[in-house]
Enzyme design. Structure first.
Site, PDB file in Angstrom:
ATOM      1  CB  ALA A 148      -1.120  -0.139   1.177  1.00  0.00           C
ATOM      2  CG  HIS A 149       4.894   1.428   1.221  1.00  0.00           C
ATOM      3  ND1 HIS A 149       5.697   1.946   2.116  1.00  0.00           N
ATOM      4  CD2 HIS A 149       4.516   0.165   2.038  1.00  0.00           C
ATOM      5  CE1 HIS A 149       5.942   1.026   3.174  1.00  0.00           C
ATOM      6  NE2 HIS A 149       5.134   0.226   3.208  1.00  0.00           N
ATOM      7  CG  HIS A 203       6.981  -3.417   1.128  1.00  0.00           C
ATOM      8  ND1 HIS A 203       5.940  -3.407   0.871  1.00  0.00           N
ATOM      9  CD2 HIS A 203       7.124  -3.293   2.318  1.00  0.00           C
ATOM     10  CE1 HIS A 203       5.240  -3.504   1.697  1.00  0.00           C
ATOM     11  NE2 HIS A 203       5.903  -3.145   2.902  1.00  0.00           N
ATOM     12  CG  HIS A 224       5.754  -7.306   6.040  1.00  0.00           C
ATOM     13  ND1 HIS A 224       6.007  -7.525   4.767  1.00  0.00           N
ATOM     14  CD2 HIS A 224       5.404  -5.871   6.384  1.00  0.00           C
ATOM     15  CE1 HIS A 224       6.062  -6.269   4.139  1.00  0.00           C
ATOM     16  NE2 HIS A 224       5.475  -5.432   5.370  1.00  0.00           N
ATOM     17  NE  ARG A 235       8.522 -25.228 -12.136  1.00  0.00           N
ATOM     18  CZ  ARG A 235       8.492 -26.240 -12.890  1.00  0.00           C
ATOM     19  NH1 ARG A 235       7.917 -27.301 -12.477  1.00  0.00           N
ATOM     20  NH2 ARG A 235       9.274 -26.373 -13.928  1.00  0.00           N
ATOM     21  N   GLY A 257      -3.313 -14.537  11.706  1.00  0.00           N
ATOM     22  CA  GLY A 257      -4.545 -15.465  11.179  1.00  0.00           C
ATOM     23  C   GLY A 257      -5.184 -15.191   9.807  1.00  0.00           C
ATOM     24  CG  HIS A 259      -1.414  -9.970   6.939  1.00  0.00           C
ATOM     25  ND1 HIS A 259      -2.397  -9.447   7.705  1.00  0.00           N
ATOM     26  CD2 HIS A 259      -1.023  -8.937   6.020  1.00  0.00           C
ATOM     27  CE1 HIS A 259      -2.817  -8.283   7.511  1.00  0.00           C
ATOM     28  NE2 HIS A 259      -2.034  -7.879   6.622  1.00  0.00           N
ATOM     29  CG  ASP A 281       2.658  -4.337   9.047  1.00  0.00           C
ATOM     30  OD1 ASP A 281       2.833  -3.064   9.485  1.00  0.00           O
ATOM     31  OD2 ASP A 281       2.694  -4.634   7.851  1.00  0.00           O
ATOM     32  CG  LEU A 318      -5.967  -9.129   4.431  1.00  0.00           C
ATOM     33  CD1 LEU A 318      -4.596  -9.972   5.034  1.00  0.00           C
ATOM     34  CD2 LEU A 318      -7.043  -9.337   5.371  1.00  0.00           C
TER      35      LEU A 318
HETATM   36 ZN   LIG Z   1       5.181  -3.647   5.041  1.00  0.00          ZN
END
Ligand SMILES: [Zn+2]
Length: 407
Positions: A148-149, A203, A224, A235, A257, A259, A281, A318
């Protein structure tokens, strides 16, 4: 007569499983005595557990307070940081990294300045801020890895620009998330490492060689891992395999639960072992009641009782994480079948050590009396915070604006 500087906390230690009586004096742990008698029964459902306060390396906001606030004056920014600290403390997290994300130079500088001023003005803020996490702007511009940056502010590493932010923060930037495929990234990581700042890969759309070069230059973590990625990848090879395979990289995961699928969390746990750690986060809607909210980045979002936060027009998407680190500890233990002690270490000792913060993240005599007590429902994966102490002082949990100790 009781000493106002003394706090007594009793419970079963999450790490050793032994019942203790902890005495804090003047903000530090003065003594810890075992109170268990031989042959005592195993932990029951009403057991009160005791652990170091949680340490979260990535918090964007909490309880309606947003560190990346835009279009406002410095006074409001500083007051927001102070309120954010109190909301985070009440959730069971006693040290954290406010996370400043990709934006214009001025906006990021204002965020850094606000954290510095809040720390200078407010002792509680100074003791709760473990350092600033700068996530971006030196990240991938590709859709998916960018998350979302905002695309218009993503750019190549620039040491002079970073130095100006570091100065504005009063040397508080301790963790930087960047994409190693950006021109100049390896050199930038080398400089960060020399300056004692932890470089983390995130990212990113990097190939294997860029990831290896980043680790060689001193990068120590993946931010993350598994999120902020393309929805589809070849793959093999790809950047998730490469980061999993790289032993020099610890990894943080958002274990809310929503992400990451539990199979992914299990694989990461098996591969990364003691270098896997938990982050929330959390965005500013975390800690608020379930409902529909309008966000400043545009669009309506819905927060479900499960902690899932998604876009109203596209529930598959999300809109960030809306849980506390305490929630993630419970979820991780449930998803992986790990002992409570392991899940707690991933949110206390491990992040504190990665950041090089001495004196937090463990329960030891002489250390800061940053302590959380909770009830633990292993089957439901639910960790219910009962009391939070920062430097021996009760700071949570907050219920309807009031601090109500339930011990
Ligand atoms: Zn981030």
């Amino acid at each position: 007569m009781t000493d106002p500087n003394t706090t007594i906390i009793e419970g079963r230690r999450a790490d050793t499983g032994r019942r203790i009586r902890l005495v804090a004096n003047g903000g530090f742990v003065a003594s810890m005595e075992e109170t268990e008698s031989p042959g005592q029964a195993a932990a029951g459902p009403d057991e009160l557990w005791i652990a170091p306060g949680f340490v979260d390396l990535q918090i964007n906001g909490y309880g309606g307070e947003d560190i990346n606030l835009t279009g406002t004056d410095m006074h409001r920014r500083v007051e927001t940081v102070k309120r954010l600290v109190r909301a985070v403390l009440a959730s069971g997290t006693t040290s954290f990294c406010p996370t400043v994300i990709t934006a214009s130079f001025e906006q990021m500088k204002d965020c850094m300045t606000a954290v510095r001023l809040a720390c200078e003005q407010d002792e509680l803020t100074a003791s709760a801020v473990a350092g600033i996490h700068m996530e971006g702007p030196y990240i991938s511009g590709e859709n998916g890895p960018r998350g979302a940056h905002p695309a218009e502010h993503v750019r190549d590493p620039d040491w002079a620009e970073f130095s100006a932010w570091q100065e504005a923060s009063g040397d508080r930037i301790r963790l930087v998330t960047l994409a190693p495929e950006r021109p100049g990234a390896a050199e930038f990581i080398r400089k960060l490492t020399e300056a004692g700042v932890v470089a983390s890969i995130g990212h990113t759309a990097a190939d294997h060689d860029h990831i290896a070069a980043a680790a060689e230059a001193g990068a120590r973590m993946s931010t993350h891992l598994g999120n902020g990625a393309h929805p589809q990848l070849p793959r093999h090879p790809h950047y998730i395999w490469s980061q999993l395979a790289e032993d020099r990289l610890a990894a943080s995961v958002i274990c809310d639960g929503h992400h990451l699928h539990f199979s992914v969390v299990n694989v990461m746990h098996k591969v990364k072992g003691e270098t896997l750690l938990l982050v929330s986060d959390a965005v500013h809607l975390a800690g608020l009641p379930p409902g529909t909210y309008r966000t400043h980045v545009g669009g309506e979002v819905e927060l479900l009782p499960s902690g899932r936060l998604h876009m109203v027009d596209n529930p598959n998407l999300l809109a960030g994480s809306a849980v506390s680190l305490a929630d993630c500890v419970g979820r991780f233990a449930q998803m992986t079948g790990s002992p409570l002690a392991t899940a707690v270490a991933m949110a206390t000792d491990r992040p504190a050590r990665l950041l090089g913060c001495a004196g937090i993240g463990t329960l030891e005599i002489g250390q800061a009396a940053d302590v959380v007590t909770f009830r633990w429902n292993a089957e439901a994966g639910k960790l219910d915070v009962q009391a939070v102490y920062k430097r021996g002082r009760l700071v949570g949990p907050e219920r309807r604006g009031e601090i109500v100790p339930r011990t």
